[in-house]
Motif scaffolding. Structure first.
Motif, PDB file in Angstrom:
ATOM      1  N   CYS A  63      11.177   3.009  -1.281  1.00 17.24           N
ATOM      2  CA  CYS A  63       9.729   3.050  -1.649  1.00 17.24           C
ATOM      3  C   CYS A  63       8.754   2.649  -0.365  1.00 17.24           C
ATOM      4  O   CYS A  63       9.141   1.874   0.447  1.00 17.24           O
ATOM      5  CB  CYS A  63       9.611   1.887  -2.455  1.00 17.24           C
ATOM      6  N   LEU A  66       6.518  -1.076  -0.024  1.00 19.22           N
ATOM      7  CA  LEU A  66       6.466  -2.189   0.531  1.00 19.22           C
ATOM      8  C   LEU A  66       5.906  -3.607   0.492  1.00 19.22           C
ATOM      9  O   LEU A  66       5.334  -4.331   1.130  1.00 19.22           O
ATOM     10  CB  LEU A  66       6.621  -2.035   2.260  1.00 19.22           C
ATOM     11  N   CYS A  67       5.586  -3.689  -1.040  1.00 22.97           N
ATOM     12  CA  CYS A  67       4.952  -4.820  -1.456  1.00 22.97           C
ATOM     13  C   CYS A  67       5.635  -6.159  -0.878  1.00 22.97           C
ATOM     14  O   CYS A  67       6.593  -6.304  -1.027  1.00 22.97           O
ATOM     15  CB  CYS A  67       5.016  -4.814  -3.138  1.00 22.97           C
ATOM     16  N   CYS A  70       8.030  -8.044  -3.343  1.00 22.70           N
ATOM     17  CA  CYS A  70       9.130  -7.504  -3.812  1.00 22.70           C
ATOM     18  C   CYS A  70      10.517  -7.358  -3.060  1.00 22.70           C
ATOM     19  O   CYS A  70      10.540  -7.231  -1.832  1.00 22.70           O
ATOM     20  CB  CYS A  70       8.835  -5.774  -4.113  1.00 22.70           C
ATOM     21  N   HIS A  73      12.861  -3.140  -2.764  1.00 20.36           N
ATOM     22  CA  HIS A  73      12.861  -1.907  -2.024  1.00 20.36           C
ATOM     23  C   HIS A  73      13.858  -2.140  -0.870  1.00 20.36           C
ATOM     24  O   HIS A  73      14.272  -3.231  -0.377  1.00 20.36           O
ATOM     25  CB  HIS A  73      11.450  -1.720  -1.578  1.00 20.36           C
ATOM     26  N   LYS A 188      -0.310   0.041  -2.852  1.00 19.33           N
ATOM     27  CA  LYS A 188      -0.105   0.634  -4.235  1.00 19.33           C
ATOM     28  C   LYS A 188      -1.562   0.681  -4.834  1.00 19.33           C
ATOM     29  O   LYS A 188      -2.524   0.442  -4.143  1.00 19.33           O
ATOM     30  CB  LYS A 188       0.586  -0.795  -4.760  1.00 19.33           C
TER      31      LYS A 188
END
Ligand code: SF4
Length: 355
Positions: A63, A66-67, A70, A73, A188
Motif C-alpha cells: 500500500c 502508509l497511514c 495502520c 501495510h 489517502k
C-alpha cells in the motif's frame, strides 16, 4: 437549550443539531442509552439484531498510503509484504460459500503496482466461480487511487468495477475531518474525495456504508463533524446502509503513544451516532474492534446489527486484536442481550431467524 428540552426533542424524533449532539457527550451513560434505544425503535421497531456470514479477504498488504494508524501495510513492519493469487482468493471464497456465507469483502490497500485491470479481473474471477456471492469490496480510497493512476474519472472506475461484478463498496471512512486526515493519512483521499465517491456510487445505483475510526487525536467536536458529513451525504444519496464506528487500536502503529479509547467512549459514540444519524437505519456494533462483550452492550445503546461473522481478517489483527467469532457464538451473544438473532444478506434482508 436545557438538558430537559434536548431530551424532549430526542424523544419526539426531531433532528438534532451538531451543537446538541456535542452536548450529549456530557450525559450520563444510562440516560444516553435510553434516548438512543428510543431513537432505534423509531426506525427499527422490532427486537431483531442482524448479522451476516461473510469473509474479509485482505488480498494484498502492499500500500502506497502508509497511514500512520495502520499496522497492516507491508512497510508497517508487522506483516511481510504479500499478494494473494487469484487461486488463493477463489479457494477462500469457496470455503465461505460452503459455510453458508453470502458476502465477500475484498480489501487491500492502495497497491503500488496493480492497475485497475487487475482489480477488475479479481472481481470477474470471483463472480465467474460464484455468481451468487455478493461482492462488497474495495473502498473509496482505492477508487480515488485507481482513478488517479489511470488518469480517468471516479465515475469511470466505479462503472467498470460495477460491470466486473462489484455489488457495493464499504465506506471505509476513517475520520472525515481533513485536519486529522492530513496528520494520520496524508496520502489517502480527502473528505471531499470520499464524498465524491459516495455520490458516484449513488449515480451508478450502488450502495455503501459509513464507518468511523475515532481515537486518532481528534476533538469531540471533530467526532461530531464526521457525523455531520455522513448525515449530509446520506440526505443527498440515501445509499449508506449502515453506520459502523470503531475505536483506533494504537498498538504496533506509529501512533502507539496515543491513549486507547475507552469502553465509555465507544458506547457514547454508538448512542450519539444513533441519535444524530436519523437517516441511517442500521447502526453496527463492532465486536471486531471492541470485543464481544462491549458490542453486546452496544445493542442497548442504539445498535441493531452485529456485522459479519468474519472468517478471516488481517488489518485489525495486525494491531494485536483477536478477531475470531463463530455463528453460534454470535447467536448466543445476541440472545444474551434479550434480542432475536437474524442472519441477513448484504441488503439487510432476513435469511434465517433464530427465535
Ligand atoms: S489503512 Fe489502508 S490505505 Fe492506510 S496504509 Fe493501511 S492498508 Fe493502506
Amino acid at each position: 437549550m436545557t438538558r430537559q428540552s434536548l431530551k424532549k426533542a430526542i424523544l419526539s424524533g426531531r433532528r438534532i443539531t451538531p451543537g446538541e449532539a456535542l452536548a450529549l457527550f456530557d450525559w450520563d451513560l444510562p440516560a444516553l442509552g435510553r434516548a438512543a434505544d428510543h431513537r432505534r425503535r423509531l426506525v427499527w421497531p422490532d427486537d431483531t439484531v442482524g448479522f451476516i456470514v461473510d469473509r474479509i479477504i485482505n488480498y494484498s498488504n502492499r500500500c502506497e498510503a502508509l497511514c500512520r494508524f495502520c499496522a497492516f501495510h507491508a512497510r508497517g513492519g508487522q506483516i511481510p509484504g504479500y499478494d494473494m493469487t487469484p487461486e488463493e482468493i477463489i479457494a477462500k471464497v469457496k470455503d465461505l460459500v460452503e459455510a453458508g456465507g453470502t458476502q465477500v469483502m475484498l480489501q487491500g490497500g492502495l497497491h503500488p503496482d496493480w492497475p485497475l485491470q487487475t482489480h477488475l479481473e479479481l472481481a470477474r474471477e470471483v463472480k465467474r466461480h460464484f455468481p451468487d456471492i455478493t461482492l462488497h469490496s474495495f473502498s473509496p480510497a482505492e477508487i480515488i487511487h485507481l482513478a488517479q493512476r489511470e488518469s480517468c474519472s471516479t465515475d469511470t472506475v466505479v462503472a467498470q468495477l460495477k460491470a466486473a461484478g462489484v455489488d457495493s463498496v464499504p465506506g471505509a471512512s476513517d475520520l472525515l475531518v481533513d485536519r486529522v486526515r492530513r496528520e494520520v493519512s496524508p496520502k489517502k483521499c480527502t473528505t471531499t474525495e470520499w464524498i465524491a465517491v459516495i455520490e458516484s456510487l449513488h449515480r451508478h445505483g450502488m450502495k455503501s456504508s459509513a464507518t468511523m475510526t475515532y481515537g486518532l487525536g481528534e476533538t469531540l467536536a471533530e467526532r461530531i463533524e464526521h457525523l455531520r458529513v455522513v448525515r449530509e451525504v446520506q440526505d443527498r444519496t440515501g445509499i449508506l446502509r449502515a453506520f459502523i464506528p470503531w475505536s483506533f487500536s494504537p498498538a504496533r502503529t506509529e501512533l502507539a503513544a496515543l491513549p486507547k479509547a475507552t469502553g465509555m467512549d465507544y458506547l457514547k459514540i454508538v448512542a450519539i451516532g444513533r441519535i444524530f444519524l436519523d437517516n441511517v437505519i442500521h447502526i453496527q456494533a463492532g465486536w471486531l474492534t471492541e470485543g464481544a462483550k462491549l458490542a453486546q452492550l452496544a445493542l442497548a445503546m442504539g445498535a441493531n446489527d452485529m456485522g459479519g461473522v468474519l472468517t478471516e481478517e488481517r488489518v485489525v489483527k495486525a494491531t494485536g486484536v483477536e478477531t475470531q467469532m463463530t455463528r453460534d457464538a454470535m447467536i448466543s451473544l445476541i440472545r444474551g442481550a434479550g434480542r432475536i438473532p437474524v442472519q441477513r444478506n448484504s441488503n439487510y434482508e432476513e435469511i434465517r431467524r433464530f427465535a
